[in-house]
Design an enzyme around this catalytic site. Structure first.
Site, short mmCIF file in Angstrom:
data_model
loop_
_atom_site.label_atom_id
_atom_site.label_comp_id
_atom_site.label_asym_id
_atom_site.label_seq_id
_atom_site.Cartn_x
_atom_site.Cartn_y
_atom_site.Cartn_z
N ARG A 158 0.85 -1.18 0.00
CA ARG A 158 0.00 0.00 0.00
C ARG A 158 0.89 1.24 0.00
NH1 ARG A 158 -2.19 -3.68 3.65
NH2 ARG A 158 -4.33 -4.38 3.17
N LYS A 183 -2.19 -2.89 7.39
CA LYS A 183 -3.60 -2.73 7.74
C LYS A 183 -3.99 -3.79 8.77
CE LYS A 183 -8.04 -1.84 5.54
NZ LYS A 183 -8.74 -1.77 4.23
N HIS A 289 -2.90 3.47 -5.58
CA HIS A 289 -3.39 2.17 -5.10
C HIS A 289 -3.71 1.23 -6.25
CE1 HIS A 289 -4.67 -0.20 -1.67
NE2 HIS A 289 -5.76 -0.55 -2.31
#
Length: 345
Positions: A158, A183, A289
């Site tokens: 990411r 994440k 992204h």
């Protein structure tokens, strides 16, 4: 007493301070920040939660949250959707912030909390670039922008995982990168593309020169995870903990108040990416992204299995990874159109 004069609501009107004045209870937003940090949540989560709680209070005439409940929260979320026009994911972030405030800060757990409905997020297929489009896009970039974008596509990281990459997490011998605190707070490993070994070594040599200059100036300390900072006070100046992509200027850490060097701001890469996209004439609504989506899709096209790709991406559930099976470069779920069979009368 006028509810709008509640001491905690001063935080909605004034900047939050690190330490409350002696003898006075901490203000509401100070308590919120302290709780977020105590639970080890990300700085951006802290900023988002504080922002939403402040907006909620102001939208309700600066009434204290203890005097409000489900009706006010529902009205606030509805206003965001109708007047504000915000996306369902943004509405859900606002709701998460308010529920955190009530449960974790105010210590209020009431039945109505579970009855508040979350906005339904529409299922959308991710935007994916073709290999030719990725090649053309990277060809329009140079310097650190090219290297960062190449890492995003070549590793599946990411954007912020790439920006926060530290020297110690790059293993040139094993051709491996360790992604820390991804994440969900999870660590994972991904590959280091052979094509990027030499450029990344050159980047680290430049980062080392910057670090040496900072040390010579009596600085050179970088922000660390709280537990590491407490256990190893000197680690902040060690080379291994430095960011692989340091910012060009020093800044002040809003949490510690120390002057140091943060990582590059992601907005620079985002601007370069958009400019490169226009120069290439790519009409797709792509972002940085998109390179991660392209990474996963192209691995599937190369025959790698979903479980492997799931681990590289750091997805909690393989069902999240399965969405890339719907965007393979085959069109129509891989079914051949009858028009292409010929013999149409």
């Amino acid at each position: 007493m006028d509810r709008s004069s509640h001491p905690d609501l001063e935080a909605a009107r004034q900047p939050v301070v690190t330490e409350p004045e002696s003898g006075k209870p901490p203000r509401l937003l100070d308590r919120l920040r302290a709780r977020v940090r105590r639970l080890g949540m990300a700085r951006r989560t802290e900023e988002a939660y504080v922002g939403w709680v402040r907006r909620f209070i102001i939208a309700n005439g600066r009434r204290h949250p203890e005097k409000m409940g489900a009706l006010e929260i529902e009205a606030f979320l509805t206003q965001l959707a109708t007047t504000g026009g915000v996306a369902p994911s943004t509405q859900n972030q606002a709701l998460a912030a308010l529920l955190f405030l009530y449960r974790q800060v105010l210590g209020i757990e009431l039945p109505w909390m579970d009855e508040i409905r979350r906005a339904k997020r529409p299922m959308r297929l991710p935007v994916v670039l073709t290999r030719a489009e990725v090649h053309a896009l990277l060809g329009e970039l140079d310097g650190s922008s090219w290297l960062l974008a190449s890492l995003l596509y070549g590793t599946g990281m990411r954007l912020m995982e790439c920006m926060r990459l530290r020297v110690k997490d790059i293993d040139f011998e094993r051709r491996e990168i360790t992604v820390r605190q991804g994440k969900g707070g999870k660590d994972r490993r991904t590959m280091l593309p052979a094509l990027l070994v030499d450029p990344l070594r050159a980047q680290l040599r430049e980062a080392a020169r910057i670090h040496e200059r900072d040390l010579a100036a009596g600085l050179g300390a970088v922000s660390l995870p709280d537990a590491i900072a407490r256990k190893y006070p000197g680690a902040a100046r060690e080379w291994g903990w430095q960011y692989a992509f340091p910012a060009s200027h020093r800044s002040t850490d809003p949490r510690s108040g120390r002057t140091g060097r943060h990582h590059l701001d992601e907005s620079g890469l985002q601007r370069s990416f958009k400019q490169a996209l226009r120069r290439c004439g790519i009409a797709k609504p792509a972002s940085c992204h998109t390179l991660r989506h392209s990474f996963a899709t192209h691995l599937l096209e190369d025959g790698y299995d979903l479980r492997t790709i799931q681990e590289l991406l750091g997805h909690k559930d393989v069902s999240t990874t399965q969405i890339y099976t719907h965007v393979l470069n085959r069109g129509g779920q891989g079914v051949r159109s009858p028009l292409d069979r010929g013999g149409v009368e």
